[in-house]
Design a protein around this motif. Structure first.
Motif, PDB file in Angstrom:
ATOM      1  N   LEU A   1      10.638  -0.982   5.750  1.00 53.67           N
ATOM      2  CA  LEU A   1      10.368  -2.623   5.439  1.00 53.67           C
ATOM      3  C   LEU A   1      11.513  -3.695   5.743  1.00 53.67           C
ATOM      4  O   LEU A   1      11.674  -3.283   4.451  1.00 53.67           O
ATOM      5  CB  LEU A   1       9.332  -3.340   5.810  1.00 53.67           C
ATOM      6  CG  LEU A   1       7.885  -2.076   6.166  1.00 53.67           C
ATOM      7  CD1 LEU A   1       6.020  -2.586   5.420  1.00 53.67           C
ATOM      8  CD2 LEU A   1       7.341  -2.797   7.228  1.00 53.67           C
TER       9      LEU A   1
ATOM     10  N   GLN B   1       0.319   9.219   6.664  1.00 53.61           N
ATOM     11  CA  GLN B   1       1.286   8.350   7.907  1.00 53.61           C
ATOM     12  C   GLN B   1       1.691   8.716   8.892  1.00 53.61           C
ATOM     13  O   GLN B   1       1.917   7.360   9.682  1.00 53.61           O
ATOM     14  CB  GLN B   1       2.953   8.931   6.953  1.00 53.61           C
ATOM     15  CG  GLN B   1       4.079   8.068   7.562  1.00 53.61           C
ATOM     16  CD  GLN B   1       3.680   6.206   6.960  1.00 53.61           C
ATOM     17  OE1 GLN B   1       3.414   5.955   5.650  1.00 53.61           O
ATOM     18  NE2 GLN B   1       4.502   5.407   7.563  1.00 53.61           N
TER      19      GLN B   1
ATOM     20  N   SER C   1       4.142  -5.553   2.144  1.00 50.58           N
ATOM     21  CA  SER C   1       4.112  -4.410   1.203  1.00 50.58           C
ATOM     22  C   SER C   1       3.096  -3.752   0.689  1.00 50.58           C
ATOM     23  O   SER C   1       2.880  -2.727   0.354  1.00 50.58           O
ATOM     24  CB  SER C   1       5.733  -4.200   1.025  1.00 50.58           C
ATOM     25  OG  SER C   1       6.504  -4.821   2.064  1.00 50.58           O
TER      26      SER C   1
ATOM     27  N   LYS D   1      -2.576   3.078   2.081  1.00 50.70           N
ATOM     28  CA  LYS D   1      -1.534   4.469   1.925  1.00 50.70           C
ATOM     29  C   LYS D   1      -2.584   5.414   1.164  1.00 50.70           C
ATOM     30  O   LYS D   1      -2.867   6.591   0.940  1.00 50.70           O
ATOM     31  CB  LYS D   1      -0.626   4.407   2.223  1.00 50.70           C
ATOM     32  CG  LYS D   1      -0.190   3.567   2.930  1.00 50.70           C
ATOM     33  CD  LYS D   1       1.518   3.520   3.068  1.00 50.70           C
ATOM     34  CE  LYS D   1       2.060   2.987   4.379  1.00 50.70           C
ATOM     35  NZ  LYS D   1       1.799   3.829   5.516  1.00 50.70           N
TER      36      LYS D   1
ATOM     37  N   ARG E   1       1.156   4.792  10.259  1.00 45.32           N
ATOM     38  CA  ARG E   1       2.290   4.676  10.924  1.00 45.32           C
ATOM     39  C   ARG E   1       2.259   3.375  11.577  1.00 45.32           C
ATOM     40  O   ARG E   1       2.643   2.386  11.614  1.00 45.32           O
ATOM     41  CB  ARG E   1       2.951   4.965  11.794  1.00 45.32           C
ATOM     42  CG  ARG E   1       4.607   4.946  12.023  1.00 45.32           C
ATOM     43  CD  ARG E   1       4.908   4.449  11.543  1.00 45.32           C
ATOM     44  NE  ARG E   1       7.067   4.563  11.967  1.00 45.32           N
ATOM     45  CZ  ARG E   1       7.390   5.311  12.355  1.00 45.32           C
ATOM     46  NH1 ARG E   1       7.229   6.665  12.088  1.00 45.32           N
ATOM     47  NH2 ARG E   1       8.388   5.039  12.662  1.00 45.32           N
TER      48      ARG E   1
ATOM     49  N   GLN F   1       6.015  -4.680  10.905  1.00 44.39           N
ATOM     50  CA  GLN F   1       7.172  -5.060  11.022  1.00 44.39           C
ATOM     51  C   GLN F   1       7.438  -5.956  12.548  1.00 44.39           C
ATOM     52  O   GLN F   1       8.478  -6.904  12.278  1.00 44.39           O
ATOM     53  CB  GLN F   1       7.868  -3.811  11.083  1.00 44.39           C
ATOM     54  CG  GLN F   1       9.424  -3.274  11.468  1.00 44.39           C
ATOM     55  CD  GLN F   1       9.693  -4.339   9.910  1.00 44.39           C
ATOM     56  OE1 GLN F   1      10.318  -3.186   9.147  1.00 44.39           O
ATOM     57  NE2 GLN F   1      10.708  -5.327  10.238  1.00 44.39           N
TER      58      GLN F   1
ATOM     59  N   LEU G   1      -0.455  -2.929   2.660  1.00 42.54           N
ATOM     60  CA  LEU G   1       0.116  -1.257   3.009  1.00 42.54           C
ATOM     61  C   LEU G   1       0.020  -0.135   1.830  1.00 42.54           C
ATOM     62  O   LEU G   1      -0.315   0.593   1.547  1.00 42.54           O
ATOM     63  CB  LEU G   1       1.270  -0.793   3.717  1.00 42.54           C
ATOM     64  CG  LEU G   1       1.313  -1.476   4.790  1.00 42.54           C
ATOM     65  CD1 LEU G   1       3.166  -2.275   5.477  1.00 42.54           C
ATOM     66  CD2 LEU G   1       0.943  -1.773   6.364  1.00 42.54           C
TER      67      LEU G   1
ATOM     68  N   ALA H   1       7.085   4.210   3.524  1.00 41.23           N
ATOM     69  CA  ALA H   1       7.137   3.911   4.748  1.00 41.23           C
ATOM     70  C   ALA H   1       7.513   2.456   3.985  1.00 41.23           C
ATOM     71  O   ALA H   1       8.743   1.407   4.924  1.00 41.23           O
ATOM     72  CB  ALA H   1       5.684   4.036   4.819  1.00 41.23           C
ATOM     73  N   ILE H   2       7.334   1.982   3.170  1.00 41.34           N
ATOM     74  CA  ILE H   2       8.000   0.455   2.566  1.00 41.34           C
ATOM     75  C   ILE H   2       8.866   0.604   2.378  1.00 41.34           C
ATOM     76  O   ILE H   2       9.865  -0.762   2.500  1.00 41.34           O
ATOM     77  CB  ILE H   2       7.557   0.160   0.555  1.00 41.34           C
ATOM     78  CG1 ILE H   2       5.767  -0.028   0.969  1.00 41.34           C
ATOM     79  CG2 ILE H   2       7.481  -1.254   0.459  1.00 41.34           C
ATOM     80  CD1 ILE H   2       4.596  -0.299  -0.303  1.00 41.34           C
TER      81      ILE H   2
ATOM     82  N   ASP I   1       1.998   0.215   9.542  1.00 42.46           N
ATOM     83  CA  ASP I   1       3.726  -0.451   8.913  1.00 42.46           C
ATOM     84  C   ASP I   1       4.229  -1.051  10.482  1.00 42.46           C
ATOM     85  O   ASP I   1       5.100  -1.971  10.360  1.00 42.46           O
ATOM     86  CB  ASP I   1       4.413   1.620   8.842  1.00 42.46           C
ATOM     87  CG  ASP I   1       3.685   1.457   7.613  1.00 42.46           C
ATOM     88  OD1 ASP I   1       3.208   1.049   7.350  1.00 42.46           O
ATOM     89  OD2 ASP I   1       4.002   2.889   7.910  1.00 42.46           O
TER      90      ASP I   1
END
Length: 332
Positions: free
Chosen positions: A242, A303, A252, A259, A307, A314, A255, A238-239, A310
């Motif tokens: 970004l 995730q 980051s 997780k 999400r 963003q 997050l 995921a990171i 995330d």
């Protein structure tokens, strides 16, 4: 240079860059005020000096403020110093600042915003004194808007970290209780129930720690550990997507911290649902390796829930300046 640790800046890039920016503003002010000053210019010079001093003070480790508050205070003082510096700049330097200020206002205000329309009109056509006043207003509007974005980013990061801590404590408490009382939430499967063969004795339960007649305290520890590993793998995926940023608030990292415990909790809940038969077609886990593989997969599956965080991160990063090569860009 002072050797008192309390008087040194925070050992982080933002503090070092803020110190350098403060020096640059001060030297620029001295160069601009080498001659005779009017009373109004003298007041502006004193304001610049005051804000520069306060910015340096905010960067020092000896203050009792929190790190985030120090960051915001330092850059707000630097911004204020830059605004008052406009009153002292020679005409040539003033003209050089106008394009940058116009670009800044375009980043924070829409093209049809009355403030932007009026500012651009005055900067392009009006009397020099009015242009200086308009430039100061434009800079103030742009700085305020960007500072608000970074305050929002800081608040979002803090919410993520607090959520991660809450999930970690909840998962830790759950793991501790079930480790002491394994039968409270068994992590085991009974292959004999779904794959019974005539005249064959009942098979022992299949657990994350092996084949046993009864669940053990280590079962939930194994599931949680594999889920945490899966959460970490999901964080890496995921990171990577970004947008990069040099902001002192590491979203980051926050997050990633979220997780890992989320993956552990997701694995525990997922294995519990599988063992209870709530997922049709996936209840026949008849060996230890299958259970371990599902625990890892369920950790990655966190995730699907995180999400949302995330996407929100963003969105906030998309509103920040795309060029962040110097301290001003961090909070401007």
């Amino acid at each position: 240079m002072t050797t008192d640790p309390a008087q040194l800046p925070w050992p982080e890039p933002w503090a070092v860059q803020a110190f350098v920016e403060a020096d640059r503003i001060q030297h620029r002010m001295r160069a601009a005020t080498a001659g005779t000053l009017t009373e109004a210019q003298q007041v502006s010079r004193e304001a610049v000096e005051s804000h520069v001093v306060n910015a340096r003070e905010a960067c020092r480790r000896g203050t009792k403020r929190k790190r985030g508050t120090s960051i915001e205070l330092a850059y707000m003082h630097l911004h204020a110093a830059k605004i008052f510096l406009v009153d002292l700049l020679p005409d040539a330097e003033f003209e050089a600042v106008v394009p940058e200020a116009t670009a800044r206002i375009a980043m924070v205000l829409s093209p049809d915003d009355p403030r932007r329309v009026e500012a651009e009109r005055v900067l392009n056509n009006s009397h020099p004194e009015r242009r200086r006043a308009a430039l100061k207003q434009v800079m103030e509007t742009a700085y305020d808007a960007r500072d608000e974005e970074y305050v929002r980013l800081r608040d979002f990061r803090n919410i993520i970290l607090l959520t991660a801590i809450a999930i970690l404590l909840t998962t830790g408490l759950l793991v501790a209780v079930v480790a002491l009382f394994p039968n409270a939430i068994p992590m085991c499967f009974e292959p004999g129930v779904t794959t019974a063969v005539p005249n064959q004795p009942p098979q022992p339960s299949v657990c994350p720690s092996g084949e046993h007649q009864q669940p053990t305290g280590g079962d939930i520890l194994i599931v949680a550990a594999l889920g945490a590993v899966g959460g970490f793998l999901g964080a890496l995926i995921a990171i990577r997507n970004l947008r990069g940023t040099s902001t002192p608030y590491s979203v980051s990292t926050a997050l990633a911290v979220l997780k890992v415990p989320a993956g552990a909790l997701s694995a525990i809940i997922g294995i519990l649902l599988l063992s209870g038969g709530f997922v049709p077609g996936l209840t026949n886990l008849d060996n230890q390796r299958q259970i371990l593989a599902y625990a890892l997969l369920l950790g990655i599956a966190q995730q699907l829930v995180t999400r949302v965080a995330d996407d929100r991160a963003q969105q906030i990063l998309d509103h920040l300046p795309s060029k962040e090569s110097h301290p001003e860009a961090k909070t401007s």
